[in-house]
Write a protein that holds these residues in place. Structure first.
Motif, PDB file in Angstrom:
ATOM      1  N   VAL A 186    -142.411 -88.715  30.040  1.00 56.66           N
ATOM      2  CA  VAL A 186    -141.906 -89.429  28.866  1.00 56.66           C
ATOM      3  C   VAL A 186    -142.923 -89.294  27.735  1.00 56.66           C
ATOM      4  CG1 VAL A 186    -141.187 -91.661  27.937  1.00 56.66           C
ATOM      5  CG2 VAL A 186    -140.656 -91.069  30.311  1.00 56.66           C
ATOM      6  N   PRO A 187    -142.599 -88.568  26.665  1.00 57.29           N
ATOM      7  CA  PRO A 187    -143.561 -88.460  25.558  1.00 57.29           C
ATOM      8  C   PRO A 187    -143.683 -89.777  24.816  1.00 57.29           C
ATOM      9  CG  PRO A 187    -141.476 -87.440  24.959  1.00 57.29           C
ATOM     10  CD  PRO A 187    -141.357 -87.823  26.405  1.00 57.29           C
ATOM     11  N   PRO A 188    -144.861 -90.089  24.278  1.00 57.72           N
ATOM     12  CA  PRO A 188    -145.003 -91.322  23.501  1.00 57.72           C
ATOM     13  C   PRO A 188    -144.037 -91.337  22.317  1.00 57.72           C
ATOM     14  CG  PRO A 188    -147.149 -90.361  23.966  1.00 57.72           C
ATOM     15  CD  PRO A 188    -146.131 -89.336  24.349  1.00 57.72           C
ATOM     16  N   ALA A 189    -143.474 -92.491  22.043  1.00 53.48           N
ATOM     17  CA  ALA A 189    -142.572 -92.621  20.898  1.00 53.48           C
ATOM     18  C   ALA A 189    -143.327 -92.337  19.604  1.00 53.48           C
ATOM     19  CB  ALA A 189    -141.978 -94.030  20.869  1.00 53.48           C
ATOM     20  N   LYS A 190    -142.608 -91.841  18.613  1.00 51.99           N
ATOM     21  CA  LYS A 190    -143.239 -91.501  17.339  1.00 51.99           C
ATOM     22  C   LYS A 190    -143.836 -92.736  16.688  1.00 51.99           C
ATOM     23  CE  LYS A 190    -142.362 -89.174  12.949  1.00 51.99           C
ATOM     24  NZ  LYS A 190    -141.351 -88.472  12.096  1.00 51.99           N
ATOM     25  N   TYR A 191    -143.145 -93.875  16.771  1.00 51.26           N
ATOM     26  CA  TYR A 191    -143.640 -95.116  16.193  1.00 51.26           C
ATOM     27  C   TYR A 191    -143.916 -96.123  17.315  1.00 51.26           C
ATOM     28  CZ  TYR A 191    -142.110 -92.914  11.897  1.00 51.26           C
ATOM     29  OH  TYR A 191    -141.954 -92.036  10.862  1.00 51.26           O
ATOM     30  N   PHE A 192    -142.904 -96.844  17.750  1.00 48.85           N
ATOM     31  CA  PHE A 192    -143.089 -97.753  18.879  1.00 48.85           C
ATOM     32  C   PHE A 192    -141.744 -98.020  19.524  1.00 48.85           C
ATOM     33  CE2 PHE A 192    -143.557-101.839  21.030  1.00 48.85           C
ATOM     34  CZ  PHE A 192    -144.690-101.580  21.783  1.00 48.85           C
ATOM     35  N   GLU A 193    -141.760 -98.095  20.856  1.00 49.23           N
ATOM     36  CA  GLU A 193    -140.529 -98.307  21.614  1.00 49.23           C
ATOM     37  C   GLU A 193    -140.812 -99.232  22.791  1.00 49.23           C
ATOM     38  OE1 GLU A 193    -137.241 -95.698  24.194  1.00 49.23           O
ATOM     39  OE2 GLU A 193    -139.112 -94.780  23.512  1.00 49.23           O
ATOM     40  N   GLU A 194    -139.885-100.157  23.064  1.00 52.08           N
ATOM     41  CA  GLU A 194    -139.978-101.023  24.233  1.00 52.08           C
ATOM     42  C   GLU A 194    -138.697-100.910  25.041  1.00 52.08           C
ATOM     43  OE1 GLU A 194    -141.044-105.633  25.460  1.00 52.08           O
ATOM     44  OE2 GLU A 194    -140.085-105.256  23.524  1.00 52.08           O
ATOM     45  N   GLN A 195    -138.843-100.626  26.323  1.00 49.67           N
ATOM     46  CA  GLN A 195    -137.725-100.591  27.260  1.00 49.67           C
ATOM     47  C   GLN A 195    -137.996-101.651  28.327  1.00 49.67           C
ATOM     48  OE1 GLN A 195    -134.948 -98.847  27.076  1.00 49.67           O
ATOM     49  NE2 GLN A 195    -135.483 -97.512  25.359  1.00 49.67           N
ATOM     50  N   LEU A 196    -137.202-102.712  28.353  1.00 46.64           N
ATOM     51  CA  LEU A 196    -137.434-103.788  29.318  1.00 46.64           C
ATOM     52  C   LEU A 196    -137.081-103.375  30.735  1.00 46.64           C
ATOM     53  CD1 LEU A 196    -136.030-106.900  27.386  1.00 46.64           C
ATOM     54  CD2 LEU A 196    -138.419-106.204  27.653  1.00 46.64           C
ATOM     55  N   SER A 197    -136.035-102.570  30.883  1.00 41.84           N
ATOM     56  CA  SER A 197    -135.544-102.215  32.216  1.00 41.84           C
ATOM     57  C   SER A 197    -135.041-100.775  32.192  1.00 41.84           C
ATOM     58  CB  SER A 197    -134.409-103.175  32.612  1.00 41.84           C
ATOM     59  OG  SER A 197    -133.868-102.835  33.865  1.00 41.84           O
ATOM     60  N   VAL A 198    -135.622 -99.940  33.056  1.00 42.35           N
ATOM     61  CA  VAL A 198    -135.245 -98.529  33.139  1.00 42.35           C
ATOM     62  C   VAL A 198    -134.753 -98.260  34.560  1.00 42.35           C
ATOM     63  CG1 VAL A 198    -136.021 -96.137  32.929  1.00 42.35           C
ATOM     64  CG2 VAL A 198    -136.937 -97.900  31.390  1.00 42.35           C
ATOM     65  N   LYS A 199    -133.480 -97.955  34.701  1.00 44.04           N
ATOM     66  CA  LYS A 199    -132.869 -97.811  36.019  1.00 44.04           C
ATOM     67  C   LYS A 199    -133.565 -96.750  36.859  1.00 44.04           C
ATOM     68  CE  LYS A 199    -128.407 -97.264  38.335  1.00 44.04           C
ATOM     69  NZ  LYS A 199    -128.913 -96.325  39.358  1.00 44.04           N
ATOM     70  N   GLU A 200    -133.931 -95.628  36.252  1.00 43.57           N
ATOM     71  CA  GLU A 200    -134.573 -94.554  37.010  1.00 43.57           C
ATOM     72  C   GLU A 200    -135.897 -95.013  37.626  1.00 43.57           C
ATOM     73  OE1 GLU A 200    -131.905 -92.731  33.961  1.00 43.57           O
ATOM     74  OE2 GLU A 200    -133.416 -94.329  33.977  1.00 43.57           O
ATOM     75  N   MET A 201    -136.609 -95.883  36.943  1.00 41.11           N
ATOM     76  CA  MET A 201    -137.864 -96.406  37.471  1.00 41.11           C
ATOM     77  C   MET A 201    -137.597 -97.441  38.565  1.00 41.11           C
ATOM     78  SD  MET A 201    -139.931 -96.823  33.842  1.00 41.11           S
ATOM     79  CE  MET A 201    -141.593 -96.889  34.521  1.00 41.11           C
ATOM     80  N   GLU A 202    -136.586 -98.276  38.347  1.00 41.70           N
ATOM     81  CA  GLU A 202    -136.258 -99.313  39.327  1.00 41.70           C
ATOM     82  C   GLU A 202    -135.639 -98.753  40.595  1.00 41.70           C
ATOM     83  OE1 GLU A 202    -135.536-102.626  35.795  1.00 41.70           O
ATOM     84  OE2 GLU A 202    -133.825-101.753  36.871  1.00 41.70           O
ATOM     85  N   ASP A 203    -135.120 -97.523  40.529  1.00 48.74           N
ATOM     86  CA  ASP A 203    -134.542 -96.883  41.715  1.00 48.74           C
ATOM     87  C   ASP A 203    -135.584 -96.182  42.578  1.00 48.74           C
ATOM     88  OD1 ASP A 203    -131.992 -97.721  41.111  1.00 48.74           O
ATOM     89  OD2 ASP A 203    -131.388 -95.843  40.155  1.00 48.74           O
ATOM     90  N   LEU A 204    -136.813 -96.089  42.106  1.00 48.41           N
ATOM     91  CA  LEU A 204    -137.864 -95.438  42.884  1.00 48.41           C
ATOM     92  C   LEU A 204    -138.230 -96.296  44.098  1.00 48.41           C
ATOM     93  CD1 LEU A 204    -140.157 -94.261  39.940  1.00 48.41           C
ATOM     94  CD2 LEU A 204    -138.755 -92.795  41.420  1.00 48.41           C
ATOM     95  N   PRO A 205    -138.581 -95.689  45.228  1.00 50.75           N
ATOM     96  CA  PRO A 205    -138.908 -96.454  46.444  1.00 50.75           C
ATOM     97  C   PRO A 205    -139.999 -97.501  46.247  1.00 50.75           C
ATOM     98  CG  PRO A 205    -138.624 -94.136  46.978  1.00 50.75           C
ATOM     99  CD  PRO A 205    -138.574 -94.234  45.475  1.00 50.75           C
ATOM    100  N   VAL A 206    -140.942 -97.252  45.340  1.00 47.82           N
ATOM    101  CA  VAL A 206    -142.047 -98.192  45.153  1.00 47.82           C
ATOM    102  C   VAL A 206    -141.559 -99.530  44.619  1.00 47.82           C
ATOM    103  CG1 VAL A 206    -142.615 -97.517  42.779  1.00 47.82           C
ATOM    104  CG2 VAL A 206    -144.410 -98.384  44.284  1.00 47.82           C
ATOM    105  N   CYS A 207    -140.378 -99.568  43.994  1.00 47.79           N
ATOM    106  CA  CYS A 207    -139.864-100.823  43.445  1.00 47.79           C
ATOM    107  C   CYS A 207    -139.686-101.864  44.544  1.00 47.79           C
ATOM    108  CB  CYS A 207    -138.547-100.581  42.721  1.00 47.79           C
ATOM    109  SG  CYS A 207    -137.855-102.060  41.946  1.00 47.79           S
ATOM    110  N   HIS A 208    -139.181-101.454  45.715  1.00 44.85           N
ATOM    111  CA  HIS A 208    -139.001-102.394  46.828  1.00 44.85           C
ATOM    112  C   HIS A 208    -140.349-102.944  47.289  1.00 44.85           C
ATOM    113  CE1 HIS A 208    -137.273-104.240  50.378  1.00 44.85           C
ATOM    114  NE2 HIS A 208    -138.163-103.620  51.124  1.00 44.85           N
ATOM    115  N   LYS A 209    -141.353-102.095  47.335  1.00 45.80           N
ATOM    116  CA  LYS A 209    -142.701-102.527  47.735  1.00 45.80           C
ATOM    117  C   LYS A 209    -143.259-103.532  46.727  1.00 45.80           C
ATOM    118  CE  LYS A 209    -147.240-100.575  48.963  1.00 45.80           C
ATOM    119  NZ  LYS A 209    -147.244-100.970  50.376  1.00 45.80           N
TER     120      LYS A 209
END
Length: 202
Positions: free
Chosen positions: A32-55
């Motif tokens: 994920v490249p840094p946003a040009k100015y600023f960006e906030e994502q509270l919830s990203v499904k692809e990240m929450e679907d990773l196995p580490v989320c359960h841990k």
């Protein structure tokens, strides 16, 4: 004074997590490249679907549902400070500087002075667990590349209220599980402008 996150002065704000492998999340952020100015994502499904989320849910949040998102872009100012009535975890996906303070230092009228915050250098890959009620603000990047920070919190944290009655007692309650004190320069809609002092950070 800029401190190192592993110094004992950080202990009053939280702790550095060293027994959980967050590499799945940091590898995702590498794409994920840094946003040009600023960006906030509270919830990203692809990240929450990773196995580490359960841990993370089981070991860090005692099986509470969590949201995993990120901050990305450029910041060099303290435009607002916030805290939560739960712990939160921030993982530096790039080197950055984080500012912390204690909610007990908020004045009875809801005002807070930036001089009471402490700055800590957080190297890439470091996971920081903040205690309940610890004030923090948007991290700052230390180079022109920008910053990327993974944010983990109980589900629905910082989401807008469906219905909220504003009172003097809860005037700094800004969103679900989010208490916010903003500086007047921030022009954050609906925020309480009680942040005083210098806003220029690193």
């Amino acid at each position: 004074m800029l401190r190192y996150i592993f110094e004992p002065e950080f202990k009053k704000y939280g702790n550095v997590i060293e027994n959980v492998d967050f590499s799945e999340l940091t590898q995702y952020m590498d794409s994920v490249p840094p946003a040009k100015y600023f960006e906030e994502q509270l919830s990203v499904k692809e990240m929450e679907d990773l196995p580490v989320c359960h841990k993370i849910q089981c070991e860090l949040f005692h099986e509470l549902p969590v949201q995993i998102g990120y901050l990305s872009g450029h910041n060099h100012r303290i435009h607002g400070v916030e805290y939560h009535h739960s712990k939160v975890v921030h993982i530096a996906a790039t080197d950055c500087v984080m500012y912390f303070g204690l909610s007990e230092d908020i004045e009875p009228n809801g005002e807070y002075h930036t001089s009471k915050m402490e700055a800590f250098f957080v190297p890439k890959g470091t996971a920081v667990e903040l205690n309940c009620g610890v004030l923090h603000c948007t991290p700052c990047n230390i180079n022109g590349y920008g910053l990327k920070v993974i944010c983990i919190a109980p589900k629905h944290t910082s989401e807008p209220f469906r219905q909220k009655v504003q009172t003097e007692k809860d005037k700094i309650l800004y969103a679900r599980n989010k208490w916010l004190i903003a500086h007047k320069e921030s022009e954050i809609p609906g925020a309480f402008y009680g942040l005083k002092g210098e806003t220029e950070a690193v």
